[in-house]
Scaffold this active site. Structure first.
Site, PDB file in Angstrom:
ATOM      1  N   ASP B   5       0.861  -1.184   0.000  1.00 21.35           N
ATOM      2  CA  ASP B   5       0.000   0.000   0.000  1.00 21.35           C
ATOM      3  C   ASP B   5       0.899   1.235   0.000  1.00 21.35           C
ATOM      4  OD1 ASP B   5      -1.816   2.012   0.522  1.00 21.35           O
ATOM      5  OD2 ASP B   5      -2.219   1.384   2.591  1.00 21.35           O
ATOM      6  N   ASP B  74      -6.645   4.172  -2.483  1.00 21.90           N
ATOM      7  CA  ASP B  74      -6.669   3.715  -1.088  1.00 21.90           C
ATOM      8  C   ASP B  74      -8.058   3.895  -0.481  1.00 21.90           C
ATOM      9  OD1 ASP B  74      -6.308   6.459  -1.341  1.00 21.90           O
ATOM     10  OD2 ASP B  74      -4.921   6.636   0.355  1.00 21.90           O
TER      11      ASP B  74
END
Lengths: 211, 211
Positions: B5, B74
């Site tokens: 991420d 995200d």
């Protein structure tokens, strides 16, 4: 007589009804008239006094009742002579002070508009918006569907909701560079551009009057 | 399988149930396993791909319904599989997204705690407070009478009031570095540390399952 308000980002003079701002890089002029100043910025104060050792710190002539420890003299001056009102000085920080029955009962310090914008930009270039984006109407009733709106919405809400919550039925007096812009969000508010200088004059007058 | 991420300040790996953060100055390792990543940071993405050209961008495998233009991946991942809830990812920025009937109906972007603190400090040394000041109980019911309280109060109110206003009767899921801290201010909230990685796995599973 010259008045001088030394803040975090600018040293502001009132000379013959004209206001002039001096920033960090600017040279401070030598001035012959009496100078009364207030300051929240030690470095800039030294700069003023080096050229103008005759300048008088008005902080020594103010009577002000508060339980707040370390209240900035600009906030003291802005709140002087007020009875039941919220005083908001919107500069690089936004100070919010509550006057009740002519007594200062506390306050808080929000980030200023420019500080918010710089901070978003520092997180990511994608979050950069410019102050000209504020010129357009900001719709606070609709949940944002664009990044620019998502920032504007959050930024304005971050400033106005803490004020609304503390405000209750009190009126608000805005001053400072962004005071006029922010006052549009509050029906019960007025904008006094020169509140600090006006109150500095009143403090000087009060000290000169025979008692 | 490795999950990655890539955020504004850190590149976060999930390797064998262990999470590891890499910051700007850190070197990204060469990894042999399959890597699935999401990213909101182009520069850091290039850094990952230089060492790991086999890494796969999960963004290409996500179906997500929203009218929001330019929603960060995200946020898309955090909101995936949610029905009626507010999703808040509290990092350097705090993204607030509203899911209604399994549809994303918009959101906004607040400054994160560290961004607030840095910004106060940039205004003036006198406004510097450290994150350890948050450990103490923060009293939001009393009007502040110290500079430190005046900042803490304003900072927390600037974050929680826009959330309270949008929240109404919805539950809140917090994630991100400051999610646990912020969830204490909301009774109707839970903290899911690894929400993003959990949802990345679900997206991969959904794409792998026979349909």
């Amino acid at each position: 007589m010259i008045l001088c308000d030394i803040g975090n980002t600018a040293t502001k003079f009132l000379i013959d009804k004209n206001i002039k701002n001096y920033y960090k890089k600017d040279k401070i002029p030598k001035l012959k008239d009496d100078i009364f100043y207030i300051s929240v910025n030690e470095k800039a104060t030294k700069k003023l006094l080096k050229k103008n050792p005759h300048a008088i710190n008005l902080a020594n002539f103010i009577n002000f009742e508060t339980s707040y420890i370390g209240l900035g003299v600009d906030r003291v001056v802005a709140c002087s002579f007020q009875e039941n009102v919220i005083i908001i000085d919107a500069g690089s920080a936004i100070t919010v002070d509550i006057m009740e029955n002519s007594k200062h009962i506390g306050g808080f310090i929000l980030l200023g508009l420019n500080s918010f914008l710089k901070s978003y930009e520092n997180i990511s270039k994608r979050l950069k918006i410019s102050k000209s984006d504020f010129e357009k109407n900001i719709n606070l009733d609709k949940i944002p569907l664009f990044t620019k709106d998502a920032i504007l919405y959050a930024l304005i809400k971050s400033i106005i909701l803490p004020i609304i919550e503390i405000c209750k039925d009190k009126n608000i007096i805005f001053t400072g560079g962004d005071g006029e812009f922010l006052s549009q969000f509050f029906e019960n508010s007025i904008y006094k551009k020169d509140l600090i200088f006006e109150n500095m004059k009143r403090i000087i007058d009060a000290n000169n009057s025979p008692s």
